[in-house]
Design a protein around this motif. Structure first.
Motif, mmCIF file in Angstrom:
data_model
loop_
_atom_site.group_PDB
_atom_site.id
_atom_site.type_symbol
_atom_site.label_atom_id
_atom_site.label_comp_id
_atom_site.label_asym_id
_atom_site.label_seq_id
_atom_site.Cartn_x
_atom_site.Cartn_y
_atom_site.Cartn_z
ATOM 1 N N LEU A 33 -3.899 -3.632 4.322
ATOM 2 C CA LEU A 33 -3.193 -4.868 3.998
ATOM 3 C C LEU A 33 -1.688 -4.611 3.971
ATOM 4 O O LEU A 33 -0.901 -5.397 4.496
ATOM 5 C CB LEU A 33 -3.641 -5.373 2.618
ATOM 6 C CG LEU A 33 -4.954 -6.163 2.589
ATOM 7 C CD1 LEU A 33 -5.324 -6.509 1.172
ATOM 8 C CD2 LEU A 33 -4.815 -7.435 3.409
ATOM 9 N N TRP A 34 -1.319 -3.513 3.377
ATOM 10 C CA TRP A 34 0.102 -3.152 3.246
ATOM 11 C C TRP A 34 0.742 -3.016 4.616
ATOM 12 O O TRP A 34 1.785 -3.580 4.891
ATOM 13 C CB TRP A 34 0.195 -1.840 2.462
ATOM 14 C CG TRP A 34 1.598 -1.521 2.047
ATOM 15 C CD1 TRP A 34 2.555 -0.891 2.778
ATOM 16 C CD2 TRP A 34 2.200 -1.852 0.794
ATOM 17 N NE1 TRP A 34 3.714 -0.786 2.063
ATOM 18 C CE2 TRP A 34 3.536 -1.368 0.838
ATOM 19 C CE3 TRP A 34 1.764 -2.492 -0.363
ATOM 20 C CZ2 TRP A 34 4.426 -1.526 -0.232
ATOM 21 C CZ3 TRP A 34 2.652 -2.632 -1.424
ATOM 22 C CH2 TRP A 34 3.954 -2.159 -1.359
ATOM 23 N N GLN A 37 0.628 -6.622 6.351
ATOM 24 C CA GLN A 37 1.353 -7.701 5.691
ATOM 25 C C GLN A 37 2.810 -7.359 5.452
ATOM 26 O O GLN A 37 3.645 -8.236 5.370
ATOM 27 C CB GLN A 37 0.709 -8.025 4.330
ATOM 28 C CG GLN A 37 -0.692 -8.527 4.411
ATOM 29 C CD GLN A 37 -0.737 -9.995 4.772
ATOM 30 O OE1 GLN A 37 0.196 -10.515 5.341
ATOM 31 N NE2 GLN A 37 -1.827 -10.657 4.479
ATOM 32 N N LEU A 41 5.005 -7.415 9.242
ATOM 33 C CA LEU A 41 5.121 -8.874 9.147
ATOM 34 C C LEU A 41 6.357 -9.396 9.883
ATOM 35 O O LEU A 41 6.271 -10.346 10.663
ATOM 36 C CB LEU A 41 5.156 -9.305 7.674
ATOM 37 C CG LEU A 41 5.110 -10.814 7.490
ATOM 38 C CD1 LEU A 41 3.763 -11.343 7.927
ATOM 39 C CD2 LEU A 41 5.392 -11.194 6.046
ATOM 40 N N ILE A 174 4.389 -10.909 -1.319
ATOM 41 C CA ILE A 174 3.099 -10.343 -0.913
ATOM 42 C C ILE A 174 2.919 -8.958 -1.525
ATOM 43 O O ILE A 174 1.846 -8.599 -1.987
ATOM 44 C CB ILE A 174 2.996 -10.276 0.628
ATOM 45 C CG1 ILE A 174 2.990 -11.690 1.194
ATOM 46 C CG2 ILE A 174 1.737 -9.553 1.071
ATOM 47 C CD1 ILE A 174 3.031 -11.749 2.692
#
Ligand code: ADP
Length: 481
Positions: A33-34, A37, A41, A174
């Protein structure tokens, strides 16, 4: 044999490992996810915006010559949050749309339309695309410009601006969310793995505890496998093993009790008669011979008993192979009964034989002879005061039925189930005929090894008939019991 209790090994804890694997899983999810995101990103966003603006420019070029191109351009400007400026070859504005309130490079006070057209003209393919930072408004604008027509004969220029939203603040939101989610996940993982490992480890610990009790000789113990199928299976298997161990242990105790009980009587007799010869009849040959005869008889009884015990343990361990031969049953029966003449004459017993036609059968002759002898011995032992025993041979299409009947007290219904069990003996057995208490167990083991049917019909007060059938088909290979 007593062995030491197994020591606890330095194995890994189930509880810790479930938690560890769960945590590793959370860390991997978190890392993915890190990366997607946060690290990528901004790049994703820029690339997407550039692709969008290129697509819009291409569409505008397609509609440039349409009569209603303005409507289409309006639509594109609104849909994509764009400022648009289209000029003709003389730099005259053909279409203009400002959706950013003058903060773009096309309509603001710092109009750069001409500079941008110069850049397009000097570019090698007539296209410019890049980001421009507005120091005053702290915003970044994506600028796109394209020539309409060929370099030699340009028809005009297309200029597009769109703001790039600062991704940094989104990223930090986030980031914080991800940290909170990860902490929550690790915590939930901890609880979940504690719960799961508890459900797994507790029944295992219970089973271990029960097994320790079993090892100490507590056969009443039962194993509980908890909620999971595999553990339930393990528990059921261990419960079964416990029952089997208990059974074997009981048999062993019974064996020792019975053997010592049975050996004690002849041994006492041997000692008593030997002492009598030493102290009393040593010099009296007729008396001495009488006592010696008892000693010899008792020694035979002992030898027989030991043989029976050995036979039975061989039969039961399954290590015994049948040795089938073909012989005539009728001949064999008469031969056996002839052998009883001596004893029956001496003790007043009468053994009647009712033969059928001679019939050849194939089975282990020695073992079947042992069955017949054991049944006759029992009949002689338990028959009534008239001392009659009847042996009958009946030929049937399936085979030969051999029955041994006595006129004794008969056997109670509930005892019939027990008499074939190992070491079962009724309390009131007589000692006229050599008997070891293992006779019927040996009969059962031999007949089962041959796969022959057998049974007892008994009427209380009238006598019992023990029977078995030697089946005609060849003897099947011995089965292990
Ligand atoms: P034993 O005869 O030496 O006691 P067996 O195994 O041959 O040992 O028999 C077990 C028990 O079955 C006997 O103790 C007796 O109670 C019973 N039994 C066997 N044969 C007969 C019979 N023909 N009539 C009555 N009871 C019998």
């Amino acid at each position: 044999m007593h062995t030491e209790r197994p020591v606890r090994t330095g194995g890994k804890s189930l509880r810790l490992h479930i938690w560890l694997y769960f945590t590793i899983f959370v860390v991997i999810v978190f890392a993915l996810l890190w990366i997607f995101q946060i690290v990528f990103l901004e790049k994703f966003y820029d690339r997407m915006k550039t692709a969008d603006i290129r697509r819009v420019a291409a569409e505008m070029l397609d509609h440039y010559d349409d009569a209603e191109f303005r409507d289409r351009y309006d639509e594109l400007a609104f849909d994509n949050d764009l400022c648009i400026e289209v000029v003709d070859r003389y730099y005259r504005s053909v279409y203009s749309r400002d959706l950013l309130g003058g903060t773009c490079l096309l309509h603001g006070y710092k109009n750069s339309v001409y500079d941008l057209i110069d850049e397009i003209r000097s570019s090698y393919n007539g296209i410019i695309c890049g980001e421009v930072k507005n120091a005053r408004t702290q915003t970044t604008i994506l600028v796109y410009g394209q020539r309409i027509g060929t370099p030699e004969n340009p028809q005009g220029y297309l200029l597009l601006n769109t703001p790039l939203v600062p991704v940094g603040s989104t990223v930090s939101i986030i980031k914080r969310q991800l940290i909170i989610i990860s902490c929550a996940l690790i915590f939930i993982g901890l609880l979940l793995s504690l719960y799961l490992s508890g459900r797994l480890a507790k029944p295992i610990a219970d089973i271990t505890h029960s097994a320790e009790r079993l090892a100490k000789g507590d056969y009443t113990v039962t194993f509980d496998g908890g909620a999971y199928q595999e553990l339930q299976q393990l528990a059921a298997t261990l419960t079964y093993a416990g029952e089997e161990i208990s059974r074997v242990d009981m048999l062993q105790r019974d064996l020792i009790a019975n053997v010592s009980h049975d050996l004690r009587t002849p041994l006492t007799m041997l000692k008593a008669y030997a002492e009598m010869i030493r102290d009393l009849s040593g010099d009296n040959p007729p008396k001495r011979n009488e006592h010696l005869a008892v000693i010899i008889e008792e020694t035979d009884r002992l030898a027989l008993m030991v043989n029976d015990i050995l036979d039975l343990s061989k039969l039961e361990s399954g290590g015994l192979q049948l040795n089938p031969t073909t012989f005539d049953v009728r001949g064999k029966l008469s031969e056996i009964i002839d052998r009883y003449h001596g004893i029956s004459k001496r003790m007043g017993y009468e053994i009647h034989f009712t033969p059928d036609e001679p019939r050849d059968v194939t089975c282990d002759a020695g073992k079947i002879e042992q069955v017949i002898c054991n049944l006759i011995n029992n009949a002689v032992n338990y028959t009534g005061a008239d001392k009659q025993v009847f042996v009958t041979q009946t030929n049937t299409p399936e085979g030969v039925r051999i029955a041994v009947r006595d006129t004794g007290d008969g056997i109670e219904e509930e005892k019939i189930k027990l008499i074939f069990d190992k070491y079962y003996r009724s309390e009131n057995h007589k000692r006229e005929v050599v008997g070891t208490g293992l006779g019927l167990s040996i009969v059962k083991a031999i007949l089962k090894l041959h796969n022959y049917s057998f049974g007892v019909d008994s009427v209380l007060g009238e006598g019992s008939t023990f029977w078995f059938v030697i089946h005609q088909e060849p003897t099947s290979s011995p089965k292990k019991h």
